[in-house]
Design a protein around this motif. Structure first.
Motif: not given
Lengths: 441, 441
Positions: A103-104, A118, A120-121, A123-124, A431-432, A440-441
């Protein structure tokens, strides 16, 4: 099948056996016992398994589970004061749904650009999770506030035909052999609509192709813009302070856990109630030209305040600092503000406008004004500003047919979320994020 | 000053003298008496003035007031069963705020293109007023529905980096020396987010540069897209029928007056409750290939249904007709649907997807599916479809790190508003429509 329960609701199932579906954040094992911290979208919980309860195969599986593996577990809910959330789970089973090799985002420190690559990850993780849950609450609070006051939602268009105020900060696209531009504000579309519905608002994405790299700039951001017929600057100011206070109270009430995760000093938010202090531009100018404030701006390397000009970020910080709630600066010089603002009848070189400055140095969150409702005056202003009258013909129509005084404002959501969550960089409040350097992303 | 009251609230002030601020829709005078019908954003009311009460100067002013002049009036609220809204106003004063010479939308008939050229004024008229107030209610109902079920709003970006599925229907813009494209869906951004928050949604404008001139196409439209972790096709279908039913019930409850203005047959909406009928694609195909339905499509000049292919507008109409509520068509052939849809484990040539078709020939309102959660399978599908894997690397990450089954759908707001209000042309369901032929106002 065992009932699946979200982590925040575990307290309602004390003593029961439930299932939790989540992702692994930490694993720790010592001998015949293993601890796995699980998160789901609602919170985090510590789970405990003993060799005796689950057997060595399960214990080995827990020990091998890596960060962000997804898992379904079952176990008994137990109150535990020391546990995050107040409960822990005594496990009966632990099944990995999806593994997560390499996991990065390690628990160690990463640079923010790496984290945004990253997103998109990321966010967790707890910080983004908390900020974006506050954002969700802020946006819903605004929708409720508008609806309860009988404002009608008018989704204004993103694709617009005319580059009304120059194309330098506009994104342009081909539109079936015409040119179209991404909207910077729905205001021009709301003014005619408020003559149909009395009170309207739009709330959507807006775009600025600004070549600005500061932490206060996004190229794509969300804005709420209310517009009221039969309204003056005072009405707009009253609505602004009421709305901001409502939002802050809602977040304090319903997102206390998230503010705690973010280590936000909530005492600084509890004082945000009406009335907000009001300063005229001239009063503000007098404060900013005091020797101690001139010196302060100089020491900070900020450009000096020049009476008659617009306010800079440092000026806003200085003006906001003495207050425990936002301050409203009104009646700027006409020439530093937009062409459509109504001049003050008592002093025509001042516009009936307001900027609302957040405390703690978070800067401007709202800009608004009473709009010119006289068709001849508006036409003259369009000409003075060198704007193409043809592009404004429909906008002028709102004044040609049954004009009424009207007023409104725009509030940038990311700036409000940044202030409430104590986040200095706006890119973490959406969020993005989209910035001059990031698509990106 | 006399208290200003909105027209819809006049009933609470019976017998009192109040002020109303509005716009003139009709004037009629006979001798010593004048009638002016006023509208505001909340409703319409008839006002009556007698020479004795107001004097000849005011009476003359009323007589001279033209359509859409704005006016402030004061008068006594009187119950009157024959009056629209049940009350009329016996005037004491009538003052014009803004006149309205040569108002371009006469009470006579105009073509729809003319009306859309004057959309900024047409909004004031009863039809658009009613439709857009229903739209407001639909959107707020969705926000409430999502919030009450603990979905977290994730505003997905409009500016996106990759033309994932070809550029032919994408609007393109320069983004600081890169190319960016206006989003057609937030789904790809929601899938990673549902692994952070369990249940998420986005609700914003989306864009299709389709060269389609049908009444069912807008280039800019609003879409609500929920996405759920740990969810299957059945969960998405259950959410869809629950959400649609909730929206319809809300509008019936709170926008009854508007539906009446639109002469909508509400009995056709009252039957919209769960469960919705479900047809597999194969069942649908069997219906469509019945001789009477083949003949019907032929007679309507519609392309014939070919088993194995996607459904056309006529096919949707035929399938929806027997039902008094939306019908859910599920498990289409894999090859007619998007690359990311999970194949049915019991029949891998079928996708775990659903389209929801509105009754009365209003066509598809929802499209959704369970998503592929296996990283290898998704990667293979991306390759099969000839899509650039590099553009999907971050999207694949959601499967590489703790993947879980997940599902969601998209619902087009204009289609739902069109169906509920009985409006066949989508361009009338959005405040300022954008079509291949229209970027103005």
């Amino acid at each position: 099948m065992t009932q699946a329960v979200r982590i925040k609701d575990l307290g309602r199932h004390e003593g029961q056996v439930v299932a939790v579906r989540g992702w692994v954040t930490h694993v720790r094992s010592k001998g015949k016992i293993a601890f796995v911290v699980l998160r789901d979208g609602s919170g985090i919980v510590q789970t405990v398994a003993s060799l005796q309860d689950v057997g060595d195969e399960t214990l080995a599986r827990m020990d091998a589970a890596t960060q962000e593996s997804s898992a379904v577990v079952t176990g008994t809910v137990r109150a535990d004061r020391r546990a995050p959330g107040g409960y822990e789970l005594q496990l009966k089973s632990f099944e990995v749904t999806g593994d997560s090799p390499d996991y990065p985002i390690a628990p160690k420190e990463h640079g923010v650009e790496y984290l945004l690559d990253h997103r998109h990850l990321w966010l967790r993780h707890r910080g983004p999770w908390a900020i974006l849950r506050v954002r969700d609450e802020v946006e819903k609070a605004i929708r409720d506030f508008m609806y309860d006051r009988e404002f009608v939602l008018i989704d204004s268009p993103i694709l617009t035909p005319a580059a009304c105020e120059g194309t330098s900060t506009l994104f342009e696209t081909d539109y079936f052999d015409e040119k179209a531009y991404l909207s910077q504000s729905g205001q021009l579309y709301l003014e005619p609509a408020c003559m149909a519905f009395d009170k309207v608002y739009c709330f959507g994405p807006t775009f600025r192709a600004e070549k600005s790299k500061t932490r206060r700039h996004l190229t794509e951001f969300w804005m709420i813009e209310p517009e009221m017929a039969w309204a003056t600057l005072d009405d707009a100011m009253a609505l602004a302070e009421e709305m901001v206070s409502y939002i802050v109270a809602r977040v304090l009430d319903r997102r206390a856990e998230e503010l705690k995760v973010l280590e936000r000093d909530t005492s600084k938010l509890e004082s945000v109630v009406p009335p907000f202090p009001r300063l005229s531009y001239d009063e503000a100018a007098a404060i900013l030209t005091r020797p101690e404030n001139v010196k302060r701006a100089e020491e900070a390397g900020a450009p000096p305040f020049v009476p008659g000009s617009d306010l800079g970020a440092m000026d806003e910080t200085i003006l906001g600092e003495p207050f425990d709630r936002p301050v409203m600066i009104h009646r700027y010089p006409v020439e530093v503000k937009a062409f459509y603002m109504q001049p003050d009848p008592e002093r025509p070189d001042r516009a009936l406008c307001v900027d609302v400055i957040a405390p703690e140095g978070y800067g401007e969150i709202i800009g608004g004004s009473q709009r010119i409702h006289d068709p001849e005056l508006l036409q003259a202003r369009i000409a003075e500003h060198g704007l193409p009258e043809s592009a404004f013909r429909w906008y002028l129509d709102a004044r040609r047919y049954g004009t009424v005084p009207h007023a409104g404002f725009g509030m940038g959501i990311e700036r409000v979320v940044g202030w409430i969550t104590g986040t200095r960089h706006l890119r973490e409040t959406i969020p993005y994020p989209r910035t001059i350097q990031r698509l990106y992303p």
